[in-house]
Design a protein around this motif. Structure first.
Motif, PDB file in Angstrom:
ATOM      1  N   LYS A  47     -66.962   4.918 -26.757  1.00 29.61           N
ATOM      2  CA  LYS A  47     -66.012   6.011 -26.516  1.00 29.61           C
ATOM      3  C   LYS A  47     -64.608   5.425 -26.375  1.00 29.61           C
ATOM      4  O   LYS A  47     -64.128   4.778 -27.295  1.00 29.61           O
ATOM      5  CB  LYS A  47     -66.421   6.833 -25.302  1.00 29.61           C
ATOM      6  CG  LYS A  47     -67.710   7.621 -25.494  1.00 29.61           C
ATOM      7  CD  LYS A  47     -67.956   8.546 -24.330  1.00 29.61           C
ATOM      8  CE  LYS A  47     -69.191   9.375 -24.545  1.00 29.61           C
ATOM      9  NZ  LYS A  47     -69.452  10.273 -23.421  1.00 29.61           N
ATOM     10  N   ASP A  48     -63.937   5.619 -25.246  1.00 29.01           N
ATOM     11  CA  ASP A  48     -62.591   5.060 -25.050  1.00 29.01           C
ATOM     12  C   ASP A  48     -62.610   3.785 -24.228  1.00 29.01           C
ATOM     13  O   ASP A  48     -61.556   3.245 -23.893  1.00 29.01           O
ATOM     14  CB  ASP A  48     -61.686   6.084 -24.350  1.00 29.01           C
ATOM     15  CG  ASP A  48     -61.094   7.077 -25.338  1.00 29.01           C
ATOM     16  OD1 ASP A  48     -61.063   6.767 -26.531  1.00 29.01           O
ATOM     17  OD2 ASP A  48     -60.670   8.164 -24.909  1.00 29.01           O
ATOM     18  N   GLU A 146     -63.838  14.757 -29.865  1.00 30.24           N
ATOM     19  CA  GLU A 146     -63.077  15.405 -30.923  1.00 30.24           C
ATOM     20  C   GLU A 146     -61.772  15.958 -30.357  1.00 30.24           C
ATOM     21  O   GLU A 146     -61.732  16.445 -29.228  1.00 30.24           O
ATOM     22  CB  GLU A 146     -63.936  16.539 -31.491  1.00 30.24           C
ATOM     23  CG  GLU A 146     -63.402  17.173 -32.746  1.00 30.24           C
ATOM     24  CD  GLU A 146     -64.360  18.205 -33.327  1.00 30.24           C
ATOM     25  OE1 GLU A 146     -63.907  19.026 -34.156  1.00 30.24           O
ATOM     26  OE2 GLU A 146     -65.539  18.213 -32.955  1.00 30.24           O
ATOM     27  N   ARG A 147     -60.702  15.892 -31.132  1.00 26.79           N
ATOM     28  CA  ARG A 147     -59.409  16.349 -30.627  1.00 26.79           C
ATOM     29  C   ARG A 147     -59.365  17.873 -30.545  1.00 26.79           C
ATOM     30  O   ARG A 147     -60.073  18.580 -31.259  1.00 26.79           O
ATOM     31  CB  ARG A 147     -58.272  15.840 -31.506  1.00 26.79           C
ATOM     32  CG  ARG A 147     -58.145  16.569 -32.841  1.00 26.79           C
ATOM     33  CD  ARG A 147     -56.867  16.138 -33.553  1.00 26.79           C
ATOM     34  NE  ARG A 147     -56.590  16.972 -34.700  1.00 26.79           N
ATOM     35  CZ  ARG A 147     -55.885  18.096 -34.659  1.00 26.79           C
ATOM     36  NH1 ARG A 147     -55.388  18.539 -33.521  1.00 26.79           N
ATOM     37  NH2 ARG A 147     -55.677  18.800 -35.757  1.00 26.79           N
ATOM     38  N   LYS A 148     -58.488  18.373 -29.662  1.00 28.18           N
ATOM     39  CA  LYS A 148     -58.312  19.814 -29.506  1.00 28.18           C
ATOM     40  C   LYS A 148     -57.462  20.331 -30.668  1.00 28.18           C
ATOM     41  O   LYS A 148     -56.468  19.718 -31.037  1.00 28.18           O
ATOM     42  CB  LYS A 148     -57.603  20.116 -28.188  1.00 28.18           C
ATOM     43  CG  LYS A 148     -57.467  21.603 -27.927  1.00 28.18           C
ATOM     44  CD  LYS A 148     -56.478  21.871 -26.813  1.00 28.18           C
ATOM     45  CE  LYS A 148     -56.259  23.345 -26.621  1.00 28.18           C
ATOM     46  NZ  LYS A 148     -55.721  24.019 -27.792  1.00 28.18           N
ATOM     47  N   LYS A 149     -57.875  21.481 -31.245  1.00 28.92           N
ATOM     48  CA  LYS A 149     -57.136  22.099 -32.334  1.00 28.92           C
ATOM     49  C   LYS A 149     -56.270  23.228 -31.795  1.00 28.92           C
ATOM     50  O   LYS A 149     -56.628  23.883 -30.825  1.00 28.92           O
ATOM     51  CB  LYS A 149     -58.088  22.687 -33.376  1.00 28.92           C
ATOM     52  CG  LYS A 149     -58.686  21.740 -34.421  1.00 28.92           C
ATOM     53  CD  LYS A 149     -59.272  20.527 -33.866  1.00 28.92           C
ATOM     54  CE  LYS A 149     -60.254  19.836 -34.771  1.00 28.92           C
ATOM     55  NZ  LYS A 149     -61.356  19.268 -34.048  1.00 28.92           N
ATOM     56  N   TYR A 150     -55.134  23.451 -32.462  1.00 28.35           N
ATOM     57  CA  TYR A 150     -54.265  24.554 -32.053  1.00 28.35           C
ATOM     58  C   TYR A 150     -54.960  25.878 -32.344  1.00 28.35           C
ATOM     59  O   TYR A 150     -55.756  25.992 -33.273  1.00 28.35           O
ATOM     60  CB  TYR A 150     -52.903  24.476 -32.762  1.00 28.35           C
ATOM     61  CG  TYR A 150     -52.978  24.668 -34.255  1.00 28.35           C
ATOM     62  CD1 TYR A 150     -52.885  25.926 -34.822  1.00 28.35           C
ATOM     63  CD2 TYR A 150     -53.170  23.592 -35.103  1.00 28.35           C
ATOM     64  CE1 TYR A 150     -52.966  26.109 -36.186  1.00 28.35           C
ATOM     65  CE2 TYR A 150     -53.255  23.750 -36.457  1.00 28.35           C
ATOM     66  CZ  TYR A 150     -53.152  25.025 -37.004  1.00 28.35           C
ATOM     67  OH  TYR A 150     -53.235  25.209 -38.358  1.00 28.35           O
ATOM     68  N   LYS A 154     -60.680  24.810 -26.798  1.00 26.21           N
ATOM     69  CA  LYS A 154     -61.066  23.397 -26.783  1.00 26.21           C
ATOM     70  C   LYS A 154     -61.075  22.920 -28.231  1.00 26.21           C
ATOM     71  O   LYS A 154     -60.332  23.464 -29.039  1.00 26.21           O
ATOM     72  CB  LYS A 154     -62.446  23.252 -26.126  1.00 26.21           C
ATOM     73  CG  LYS A 154     -62.435  23.566 -24.626  1.00 26.21           C
ATOM     74  CD  LYS A 154     -63.796  23.687 -24.012  1.00 26.21           C
ATOM     75  CE  LYS A 154     -64.630  22.453 -24.146  1.00 26.21           C
ATOM     76  NZ  LYS A 154     -65.947  22.579 -23.503  1.00 26.21           N
ATOM     77  N   ALA A 155     -61.880  21.942 -28.552  1.00 24.26           N
ATOM     78  CA  ALA A 155     -61.894  21.440 -29.924  1.00 24.26           C
ATOM     79  C   ALA A 155     -62.372  22.508 -30.906  1.00 24.26           C
ATOM     80  O   ALA A 155     -61.797  22.693 -31.973  1.00 24.26           O
ATOM     81  CB  ALA A 155     -62.786  20.210 -30.025  1.00 24.26           C
TER      82      ALA A 155
END
Length: 164
Positions: A47-48, A146-150, A154-155
């Motif tokens: 992960k990170d 996963e990144r958050k989408k506009y 959430k993602a």
């Protein structure tokens, strides 16, 4: 050589045999990688989290960020995760581990240390590589958040729909 070959199958077997011999000659056995102090170093990731891990022959003491393993990773499941590479390689209690880990949460950090221990073990003693690779411990788990989408909460989760 040409007098034994009567069919295409004989030719195929001869070519395969030559290829195996050539490969065996070129593939040198893996050498242990150790520093001046007799330690092996590897970097593990999950992960990170990123873990820098040093292993050396010892009594089985595991130190993470200057603290004992059971103090840093209080959950028994995380302690079990750290012991897995030693159990698979069959060297439980034979190595001391010193790790520094940054980023992510406790679960990701435990996975990163496990990955680092596995890589360091196979560098210290290349004969452990087959068992560790078969268990899947040398492969970096590439799953990340996963990144958050506009336009989304959430993602992938949408905002709550209201008809009125």
């Amino acid at each position: 050589m040409s007098d034994d070959i009567k069919t295409l199958d004989d030719l195929k077997e001869a070519v395969v045999a030559e290829a195996v011999v050539a490969e065996a000659e070129t593939a040198a056995p893996r050498e242990p990688v150790r520093d001046d102090l007799g330690r092996s170093y590897a970097t593990g990731k999950r992960k990170d989290a990123v873990a820098r891990v040093w292993i050396k022959p010892g009594s089985g003491k595991v130190t993470v960020n200057g603290r004992e393993m059971n103090k840093y990773f209080a959950r028994p499941v995380l302690q079990m995760v750290l012991r897995q590479p030693f159990e698979v390689a069959g060297v439980t209690g034979e190595f001391d581990v010193m790790a520094t880990v940054k980023g992510g949460g406790l679960s990701g950090q435990a996975g990163a240390v496990k990955h680092g221990i596995s890589k360091a073990l196979q560098l210290f003693e290349p004969s452990h590589r087959a068992a560790l690779k078969a268990a899947g411990f040398l492969t970096r788990d590439s799953r990340v958040v996963e990144r958050k989408k506009y336009g989304k909460r959430k993602a992938r989760r949408s905002f709550q729909f209201s008809k009125r």
